[in-house]
Design a protein around this motif. Structure first.
Motif, PDB file in Angstrom:
ATOM      1  N   SER A   1     -59.360  61.190  25.052  1.00 49.20           N
ATOM      2  CA  SER A   1     -60.020  61.091  23.927  1.00 49.20           C
ATOM      3  C   SER A   1     -59.206  60.874  22.631  1.00 49.20           C
ATOM      4  O   SER A   1     -59.541  60.257  21.663  1.00 49.20           O
ATOM      5  N   THR A   2     -58.545  62.206  22.567  1.00 51.99           N
ATOM      6  CA  THR A   2     -57.712  62.259  21.474  1.00 51.99           C
ATOM      7  C   THR A   2     -56.810  61.205  21.226  1.00 51.99           C
ATOM      8  O   THR A   2     -56.366  60.640  20.334  1.00 51.99           O
ATOM      9  N   LEU A   3     -56.087  60.755  22.521  1.00 50.62           N
ATOM     10  CA  LEU A   3     -55.155  59.821  22.462  1.00 50.62           C
ATOM     11  C   LEU A   3     -55.799  58.438  22.231  1.00 50.62           C
ATOM     12  O   LEU A   3     -55.174  57.718  21.372  1.00 50.62           O
ATOM     13  N   GLU A   4     -57.033  57.988  22.390  1.00 56.64           N
ATOM     14  CA  GLU A   4     -57.523  57.020  22.000  1.00 56.64           C
ATOM     15  C   GLU A   4     -57.790  57.038  20.580  1.00 56.64           C
ATOM     16  O   GLU A   4     -57.577  55.735  20.123  1.00 56.64           O
ATOM     17  N   LYS A   5     -58.265  57.927  19.873  1.00 59.56           N
ATOM     18  CA  LYS A   5     -58.521  58.125  18.752  1.00 59.56           C
ATOM     19  C   LYS A   5     -57.141  57.703  17.901  1.00 59.56           C
ATOM     20  O   LYS A   5     -57.385  57.111  16.931  1.00 59.56           O
ATOM     21  N   TRP A   6     -56.112  58.747  18.211  1.00 55.95           N
ATOM     22  CA  TRP A   6     -54.891  58.455  17.548  1.00 55.95           C
ATOM     23  C   TRP A   6     -54.222  57.107  17.677  1.00 55.95           C
ATOM     24  O   TRP A   6     -53.618  56.547  16.526  1.00 55.95           O
ATOM     25  N   ASN A   7     -54.506  56.513  18.830  1.00 54.49           N
ATOM     26  CA  ASN A   7     -53.797  55.310  18.887  1.00 54.49           C
ATOM     27  C   ASN A   7     -54.353  54.136  18.219  1.00 54.49           C
ATOM     28  O   ASN A   7     -53.361  53.114  18.259  1.00 54.49           O
ATOM     29  N   ARG A   8     -55.238  54.185  17.651  1.00 53.66           N
ATOM     30  CA  ARG A   8     -55.902  53.166  16.740  1.00 53.66           C
ATOM     31  C   ARG A   8     -55.203  53.210  15.633  1.00 53.66           C
ATOM     32  O   ARG A   8     -55.176  52.009  14.741  1.00 53.66           O
TER      33      ARG A   8
ATOM     34  N   SER B   1     -54.746  50.656  25.261  1.00 53.78           N
ATOM     35  CA  SER B   1     -55.714  51.182  24.323  1.00 53.78           C
ATOM     36  C   SER B   1     -56.927  51.741  25.065  1.00 53.78           C
ATOM     37  O   SER B   1     -57.643  52.599  24.195  1.00 53.78           O
ATOM     38  N   HIS B   2     -57.248  51.556  26.045  1.00 56.56           N
ATOM     39  CA  HIS B   2     -58.619  52.126  26.698  1.00 56.56           C
ATOM     40  C   HIS B   2     -58.135  53.200  27.765  1.00 56.56           C
ATOM     41  O   HIS B   2     -57.333  53.082  28.580  1.00 56.56           O
ATOM     42  N   TRP B   3     -58.940  54.278  27.791  1.00 59.38           N
ATOM     43  CA  TRP B   3     -58.858  55.250  28.373  1.00 59.38           C
ATOM     44  C   TRP B   3     -58.321  55.172  30.038  1.00 59.38           C
ATOM     45  O   TRP B   3     -57.641  55.615  30.764  1.00 59.38           O
ATOM     46  N   ARG B   4     -59.327  54.415  30.708  1.00 58.98           N
ATOM     47  CA  ARG B   4     -59.041  54.051  31.999  1.00 58.98           C
ATOM     48  C   ARG B   4     -57.621  53.266  32.224  1.00 58.98           C
ATOM     49  O   ARG B   4     -57.178  53.802  33.165  1.00 58.98           O
ATOM     50  N   GLU B   5     -57.222  52.483  31.205  1.00 60.56           N
ATOM     51  CA  GLU B   5     -55.696  51.879  31.684  1.00 60.56           C
ATOM     52  C   GLU B   5     -54.772  52.875  31.253  1.00 60.56           C
ATOM     53  O   GLU B   5     -53.719  52.835  31.933  1.00 60.56           O
TER      54      GLU B   5
END
Length: 212
Positions: free
Chosen positions: A30-37, A45-49
């Protein structure tokens, strides 16, 4: 992402995580998805990938280290840690000793510190600086891990003076180690696994003794 959804995804990859580990992994992703934007930390970009292409290395690595690194007070370095891979997901499953994530870029260090706090992992530290300038009091290391930090030949030359004589250097590679000039190291163990149909390898290297 829901906790149960994440648990099912990791189980499908062959890893049964306990509830605390699933919660920690959810916090990391969740933190990585948020920062990656706003900060280009990883390509997906998606957590599953991210889980299937990148975090899976950490899950396999936890089992590999459990077999070869038994020292309880082990001191580990993760060089060029970037987005905390493989180290941060790894620490949810393999939490021996002290683990130092070394990264020269400030924003990536800020991300890792926030992720560590969100994940609730212990004895895991971020060092914002160049590998060549590491503080002497954390050397020599018992374990050095590196994923895509630099070409492996340069990595071996860089780390040979940083590693304890009984320590291990773990190289994450798409190539086999056999038949290669390991430049003062010997191959202790190698592990091959598949990610999205492609082979990946862990090399566990030790420094060659003075007798060759």
């Amino acid at each position: 992402m829901q906790l149960e959804e994440l648990r099912e995804e990791t189980a499908a990859l062959g890893f049964e995580l306990n509830p605390q580990q699933v919660q920690g992994l959810q916090a990391y992703l969740s933190t990585l998805e948020k920062w990656n934007r706003s900060v280009n930390l990883v390509g997906p970009s998606h957590w599953r990938e991210i889980l299937h292409s990148l975090v899976v290395d950490s899950l396999y690595l936890s089992g590999f280290l459990s077999r070869i690194a038994h020292q309880e007070d082990i001191r580990s370095l993760d060089l060029g840690a970037g987005a905390g891979l493989p180290g941060l997901p790894l620490r949810l499953l393999w939490d021996k000793g002290s683990y130092y994530l070394v990264e020269s870029r400030f924003k990536r260090c800020a991300f890792m510190r926030q992720a560590i706090s969100a994940m609730g992992i212990q004895n895991t530290y971020v060092i914002n600086g160049r590998v060549e300038d590491l503080p002497r009091d954390i050397l020599p290391a018992d374990l050095i891990v590196s994923r895509a930090f630099m070409p492996w030949k340069k990595l071996l030359a860089l780390t040979v003076s940083m590693l304890d004589v009984r320590g291990s250097l773990i190289v994450l590679s798409s190539q086999e180690a056999e038949g290669k000039d390991l430049q003062g190291f010997v191959l202790k163990e190698q592990f091959c696994y598949q990610v999205q149909g492609k082979r990946r390898f862990f090399w566990a290297l030790q420094k060659m003794d003075d007798g060759g």
